[in-house]
Design a protein around this motif. Structure first.
Motif, mmCIF file in Angstrom:
data_model
loop_
_atom_site.group_PDB
_atom_site.id
_atom_site.type_symbol
_atom_site.label_atom_id
_atom_site.label_comp_id
_atom_site.label_asym_id
_atom_site.label_seq_id
_atom_site.Cartn_x
_atom_site.Cartn_y
_atom_site.Cartn_z
ATOM 1 N N LEU A 185 -3.701 11.341 13.216
ATOM 2 C CA LEU A 185 -3.126 11.671 11.954
ATOM 3 C C LEU A 185 -1.810 13.328 13.206
ATOM 4 O O LEU A 185 -1.179 13.655 12.016
ATOM 5 C CB LEU A 185 -3.983 12.378 11.663
ATOM 6 N N LYS B 30 -7.591 -0.959 13.695
ATOM 7 C CA LYS B 30 -7.545 -0.676 12.722
ATOM 8 C C LYS B 30 -8.594 0.595 12.456
ATOM 9 O O LYS B 30 -9.261 0.080 12.659
ATOM 10 C CB LYS B 30 -7.805 -2.045 11.365
ATOM 11 N N LEU B 31 -7.731 1.992 12.138
ATOM 12 C CA LEU B 31 -8.370 2.988 11.461
ATOM 13 C C LEU B 31 -7.600 2.993 10.632
ATOM 14 O O LEU B 31 -7.724 2.605 9.803
ATOM 15 C CB LEU B 31 -7.908 4.044 12.792
ATOM 16 N N ASN C 159 -10.625 12.093 5.056
ATOM 17 C CA ASN C 159 -10.413 13.741 5.294
ATOM 18 C C ASN C 159 -12.139 14.178 4.595
ATOM 19 O O ASN C 159 -12.556 13.986 3.925
ATOM 20 C CB ASN C 159 -9.524 14.277 4.530
ATOM 21 N N VAL D 25 -7.777 14.790 -0.867
ATOM 22 C CA VAL D 25 -6.650 13.349 -0.120
ATOM 23 C C VAL D 25 -6.711 12.688 -0.298
ATOM 24 O O VAL D 25 -5.579 11.915 -0.514
ATOM 25 C CB VAL D 25 -7.096 14.590 0.701
ATOM 26 N N PHE E 294 -6.834 10.690 -3.140
ATOM 27 C CA PHE E 294 -7.232 10.560 -4.796
ATOM 28 C C PHE E 294 -5.927 10.024 -5.418
ATOM 29 O O PHE E 294 -5.096 11.193 -5.546
ATOM 30 C CB PHE E 294 -7.960 10.493 -5.380
ATOM 31 N N LYS E 295 -4.994 9.080 -6.321
ATOM 32 C CA LYS E 295 -3.943 9.128 -7.203
ATOM 33 C C LYS E 295 -4.256 8.884 -8.129
ATOM 34 O O LYS E 295 -2.738 8.229 -8.837
ATOM 35 C CB LYS E 295 -3.041 8.911 -5.559
ATOM 36 N N GLU F 145 -2.029 -4.132 -0.538
ATOM 37 C CA GLU F 145 -0.852 -4.431 0.029
ATOM 38 C C GLU F 145 0.335 -5.241 -0.252
ATOM 39 O O GLU F 145 0.641 -5.794 1.074
ATOM 40 C CB GLU F 145 -1.698 -4.547 1.567
ATOM 41 N N TYR G 102 -11.903 13.035 -10.306
ATOM 42 C CA TYR G 102 -11.606 13.491 -10.093
ATOM 43 C C TYR G 102 -13.168 14.323 -10.438
ATOM 44 O O TYR G 102 -13.583 15.954 -10.604
ATOM 45 C CB TYR G 102 -10.539 15.478 -10.711
ATOM 46 N N GLU H 216 -1.370 18.162 4.343
ATOM 47 C CA GLU H 216 -2.463 17.204 4.557
ATOM 48 C C GLU H 216 -2.362 16.254 3.993
ATOM 49 O O GLU H 216 -2.500 14.978 5.008
ATOM 50 C CB GLU H 216 -3.745 17.942 3.852
ATOM 51 N N VAL H 217 -1.624 15.675 2.731
ATOM 52 C CA VAL H 217 -1.109 14.563 2.021
ATOM 53 C C VAL H 217 -0.526 13.592 2.894
ATOM 54 O O VAL H 217 -1.083 12.666 2.834
ATOM 55 C CB VAL H 217 -1.212 15.238 0.820
ATOM 56 N N LYS I 178 0.338 14.134 6.008
ATOM 57 C CA LYS I 178 -0.461 13.408 7.609
ATOM 58 C C LYS I 178 -1.644 12.358 7.227
ATOM 59 O O LYS I 178 -1.196 10.793 7.782
ATOM 60 C CB LYS I 178 -1.712 14.162 7.986
ATOM 61 N N ILE I 179 -2.235 12.129 5.846
ATOM 62 C CA ILE I 179 -3.124 11.230 5.617
ATOM 63 C C ILE I 179 -1.857 9.619 4.667
ATOM 64 O O ILE I 179 -1.758 8.478 5.122
ATOM 65 C CB ILE I 179 -3.300 11.240 4.210
ATOM 66 N N PHE J 156 -0.488 8.355 8.616
ATOM 67 C CA PHE J 156 -1.676 7.299 8.990
ATOM 68 C C PHE J 156 -1.618 6.183 8.366
ATOM 69 O O PHE J 156 -1.000 5.145 8.884
ATOM 70 C CB PHE J 156 -2.832 8.576 8.860
ATOM 71 N N LYS K 172 1.819 3.879 8.933
ATOM 72 C CA LYS K 172 1.276 3.378 10.291
ATOM 73 C C LYS K 172 0.172 2.748 10.586
ATOM 74 O O LYS K 172 0.436 1.273 11.132
ATOM 75 C CB LYS K 172 0.968 4.128 11.396
ATOM 76 N N GLN K 173 -0.960 1.849 9.501
ATOM 77 C CA GLN K 173 -2.349 1.657 9.681
ATOM 78 C C GLN K 173 -1.805 -0.317 8.688
ATOM 79 O O GLN K 173 -1.755 -0.827 9.430
ATOM 80 C CB GLN K 173 -3.387 1.532 9.525
ATOM 81 N N TYR K 174 -1.365 0.138 7.559
ATOM 82 C CA TYR K 174 -1.725 -0.563 6.735
ATOM 83 C C TYR K 174 0.231 -1.942 7.428
ATOM 84 O O TYR K 174 0.144 -2.496 6.264
ATOM 85 C CB TYR K 174 -2.121 -0.535 5.811
ATOM 86 N N ASN L 115 5.017 9.882 -4.845
ATOM 87 C CA ASN L 115 3.686 10.024 -5.783
ATOM 88 C C ASN L 115 3.092 10.509 -4.675
ATOM 89 O O ASN L 115 1.695 11.246 -4.818
ATOM 90 C CB ASN L 115 2.933 8.340 -3.845
ATOM 91 N N VAL M 79 -0.129 13.251 -6.092
ATOM 92 C CA VAL M 79 -1.396 13.854 -5.063
ATOM 93 C C VAL M 79 -1.297 15.233 -5.149
ATOM 94 O O VAL M 79 -2.475 15.857 -5.139
ATOM 95 C CB VAL M 79 -1.469 13.236 -4.041
#
Lengths: 590, 290
Positions: free
Chosen positions: A365, A380-381, A385, A390, A392-393, A407, A468, B153-154, B156-157, B160, B163-165, B182, B186
């Motif tokens: 990160l 795959k990682l 958090n 963080v 949830f959207k 995806e 939430y 923080e958001v 970074k996620i 990340f 990058k992963q998917y 988006n 959040v």
């Protein structure tokens, strides 16, 4: 006369099941009362109902009396100053950005004259030792200090009743212990009535006057600590809420009846005294030659240490990692670490030792200032958090879980979402049937996998809730499931047990264990030594920007006197290598 | 200044007067005196390195003003021909220079002001008149860094996850924008959610049930009265001078300024006096410490 009195109190949010029902109990002036119960049992609702300003909107029956007066008829000023309410998260309660302003805030609200404000601040900050921090920015304080500032800003109003909603759930063990001992002082020296909810009760159980265990919005048990222990240990759920010392006692009691007469221990001192009692008794019987718990099983756990060194199957390889946010202050100084496939690693360390920084760098990160991290090819990682929000959207948990695995191009997925929502409107039947229907829409998702996860983490009931609106533990589970849906090889968890109740914690631990058996590598940071000892296989202790110890939990903790599990602290003299209840059970065959 | 406590209201009015005067005066002598005093004050206040940052921002801006004003405005009688028929006027050039000089003084005055008056003192002054606004400012000061942290923080996620998917790294502009949107969704919903708790905590501590007071309190001391008297006296003379035209030069339509004319008179001195009190206090403080 009682300070707080609940009379046939019921509460429900409109058109829903009762959150609280038939609450009848009294709290006397100067009492220290603890509320316990699984998340969703209504602890917070009870607390909030005692505070007019923030009571949840809904229908209530019965009445609550404060000092003989119906609490709803309390004057604003009296309610604000005499009843203090402390929230869970220290961060969110701050109104301003410096300590003095924050403490003064409540006094300014009361319209007190300038001189009085200064007097009270001077007194309180001196009591808490906060006087050196008056002009500090809030962000420069540690979590424990933050919560202390929050408490201080309530105490300047001279409250008679303090309501605290899991005040230590976001703190590390040492800060939590400090905070609780301050509460104890307040209770003993100023006779402030304290009502507290808490999940980790080992530290607090010895000095409370009464505990109330809630289940499903009803009072299950309410009694003094010792009495409640006897009752609660019969219940499968509430057993887990008792302090470890007490639980060991009950386990031993079933084998050695001489403990029947002994006092139920609440703290380590009492627990050890009881152990000694048995020890002497056994020595007497067996001619002092055999003590039943000689350390016969002094297994050196070196073999397990070799276990993870012999497998050359590195997933992640860290070389000389350096990191700093500002130039002068290094957070990590040259860390080397190899992570093997299928390991369950816990990273521990005090506050501010860089655990979170380290795990974020490990997961990629953030980039280290110096050094590099090599990942195995095509790995795959997934990262969760410490604040699940963080992640949830979406509007509902269901969407949250479907979205992450889709995806496909954007338009496509949004179309699907619309369909899903439409579906919700149509059949308001049980959600179990609901998500079966959704499975058809998400053809490119392995719907079985998703359903498995939903079952595994017990999310069925939450599917049409807003993320939430779920409790902290539930949010954590959703975030973890969401991460798992991407089918990672390595899962990073930052403080997964923060604010989770004991039962959910056990469930989470077992589930992680199960996932690990299926080949998942798990790396987590945690403050929770008990959790790390119980479930992880390799513990890393960070200190001063470096890895201090890297070994099995047994080897890491059993040598420590303080930084170890409660179980270990209790049985240290007899079983120095046992960290968890399970191990103690095995050793003593109870 | 640590040893002399001066009522923040005096500071605020004083600095306001300085800013206003920097606008009104346009005689180069007066302005340069002004500039020297402000620079001296800033250096005495120990924020000399702020001069650099101000200049970094100011130099390009002043160049633009000085160049642009004569190019755009051809008012004035003194023509300077540059190429062929193209001319600029001396007046416009002078006006540009004086404008940028005033601007520099104002910037420096604000720098000095920031050092002198803490935001809490400012809030103290405003909270009596505008309690709600000052409360909003307090909360904003807390909220902005928090928002930043959350955004970080958001972000970074999300990076990340990307990058992963996602295998296709090249995104179109539209996708990028929608991704950022988006992300903001959040952060905003997260912030709003947490703000609810802040609001609850404010209510729980009795916000809004009574008229608010302040823990800060400043009383008028002897020095405050002396300062007020001194400032208003020199201010009065300056204003009298200004009404008679001292301190101002005529630029348009024809530049009327001769450097031979003596500027040292009572009106010039009164401006100097107006600028001195803070410098005096700073020097006094330095002497005490040494």
């Amino acid at each position: 006369m009682s300070l707080i009195k609940f009379e046939d109190f019921c509460f429900r949010y409109s058109d829903q099941e009762k959150i609280l029902s038939d609450i009848n109990f009294e709290v006397n002036e100067g009492e220290f009362v603890l509320f316990c119960g699984p998340s969703g049992s209504g602890k917070t609702t009870i607390l909030a109902n005692m505070k007019n300003e923030i009571r949840p909107i809904g229908k209530s029956e019965g009445a609550i009396y404060y000092d003989g007066l119906n609490i709803r008829k309390l004057e604003d000023e009296k309610s604000a100053s005499e009843i203090g309410y402390l929230f869970q998260n220290p961060e969110d309660q701050f109104v301003s950005d410096n300590v003095l302003q924050e403490i003064a805030f409540s006094l300014e609200n009361m319209g007190l004259p300038h001189r009085e404000i200064r007097n009270r601040i001077a007194e309180m900050t001196a009591f808490f030792g906060l006087d050196k921090y008056l002009y500090k920015n809030i962000n420069e304080l540690s979590g424990g200090q933050k919560q202390l500032v929050n408490l201080c800003s309530l105490l300047v109003l001279k409250p008679r009743l303090l309501l605290l909603d899991e005040p230590t759930s976001q703190l590390d063990p040492i800060a939590a212990y400090d905070f609780l001992s301050i509460l104890r002082r307040l209770n003993e020296e100023f006779s402030i009535t304290i009502i507290l909810t808490e999940h980790k009760i080992d530290n607090i159980f010895p000095f409370i006057d009464r505990a109330v265990f809630l289940e499903g919005g009803k009072i299950k048990y309410a009694d003094k600590p010792r009495q409640i222990s006897t009752e609660a240990q019969k219940s499968n759920i509430f057993k887990n809420y008792l302090p470890y010392v007490t639980r060991i006692h009950f386990m031993l009691q079933s084998k050695y009846s001489l403990l029947d007469k002994a006092k139920i221990p609440l703290n380590i001192r009492e627990g050890r005294a009881n152990l000694k009692l048995i020890d002497e008794h056994l020595k007497k019987i067996y001619d002092s030659k055999i003590s039943l718990w000689n350390g016969s099983t002094n297994k050196t756990s070196s073999e397990s240490k070799e276990k993870f060194q012999n497998i050359p199957n590195h997933v992640i390889n860290c070389q000389n990692i350096w990191f700093a946010y500002v130039k002068d202050h290094m957070v990590l100084n040259g860390i080397f670490l190899d992570v093997n496939n299928g390991e369950f690693i816990s990273i521990l360390g005090g506050n501010g030792t860089g655990k979170t920084t380290f795990i974020q760098i490990l997961a990629g990160l953030m980039d280290p200032v110096k050094g590099n991290i090599k990942y195995k090819n095509n790995i795959k990682l997934a990262f969760v958090n410490q604040n699940p929000k963080v992640h949830f959207k979406e509007e509902t948990v269901e969407d949250e879980l479907s979205e992450s695995s889709l995806e496909t191009p954007k338009n496509d997925s949004s179309l699907k979402k619309k369909k899903l929502k439409f579906n919700f409107w149509n059949n308001n039947v049980k959600s179990t049937s609901n998500f079966k229907n959704h499975g058809e829409f998400n053809k490119n998702v392995n719907s079985n996998e998703k359903n498995d996860l939903i079952d595994l983490f017990d999310l069925t009931k939450l599917l049409d809730k807003h993320p939430y609106d779920c409790s902290g533990g539930e949010q954590q589970k959703i975030a973890i499931s969401k991460a798992l849906l991407t089918k990672p090889d390595v899962l990073f968890l930052d403080e997964p047990t923060k604010g989770i109740d004991p039962v959910s914690k056990i469930q989470l631990g077992l589930k992680l264990k199960k996932l690990q058996e299926n080949g998942l590598t798990i790396i987590m940071t945690t403050h929770d030594i008990d959790f790390a000892a119980e479930y992880s296989e390799r513990s890393i202790l960070l200190f001063d920007g470096n890895i201090q110890v890297d070994d099995t939990p047994t080897n890491v903790f059993s040598k420590n006197n303080f930084y170890t599990t409660f179980v270990n602290r209790m049985v240290k003299d007899y079983l120095p290598n046992s960290l968890t209840l399970k191990e103690v059970k095995q050793e003593w065959e109870i | 200044m640590k040893l002399t406590v001066i009522h923040p209201a005096i500071y605020i009015t004083y600095y306001m007067i300085l800013v206003l005067f920097a606008f009104i005066y346009n005689n180069p002598y007066y302005l340069i005196t002004f500039l020297i005093c402000i620079v001296a004050l800033i250096i005495l206040q120990g924020i000399g390195n702020e001069l650099k940052t101000t200049l970094k921002f100011f130099v390009p801006m002043s160049v633009i003003i000085i160049l642009l004003n004569p190019v755009v405005s051809h008012v004035g009688t003194t023509k300077i021909y540059i190429i062929g028929n193209y001319f600029i006027t001396l007046e416009a050039l002078t006006y540009g220079i004086i404008m940028s000089l005033s601007l520099l003084i104002i910037l420096l005055t604000f720098t000095s002001y920031n050092k002198t008056v803490s935001y809490q003192e400012m809030l103290y002054i405003f909270s009596k008149r505008f309690p709600n606004i000052s409360m909003v400012i307090i909360m904003a000061l807390r909220f902005i860094p928090l928002f930043n942290y959350r955004l970080n923080e958001v972000n970074k996620i999300s990076k990340f996850n990307e990058k992963q998917y996602s295998n296709t790294n090249k995104n179109s502009m539209v996708e990028k924008i929608s991704k950022t949107a988006n992300l903001l969704v959040v952060v905003v919903s997260w912030s709003l959610e947490e703000s609810m708790i802040t609001a609850k905590s404010m209510k729980a501590r009795g916000y809004g049930i009574k008229e608010r007071t302040s823990y800060l309190s400043y009383k008028f001391h002897k020095i405050d009265y002396m300062l007020t008297g001194f400032i208003s006296f020199s201010l009065l003379i300056c204003i009298i001078g200004l009404t008679q035209g001292f301190g101002r030069i005529e630029i348009y339509p024809t530049l009327m300024f001769s450097d031979s004319e003596s500027t040292v008179n009572i009106y010039y001195l009164s401006l100097l006096f107006l600028l001195l009190p803070l410098i005096y206090l700073e020097i006094k403080e330095k002497l005490i410490w040494e």
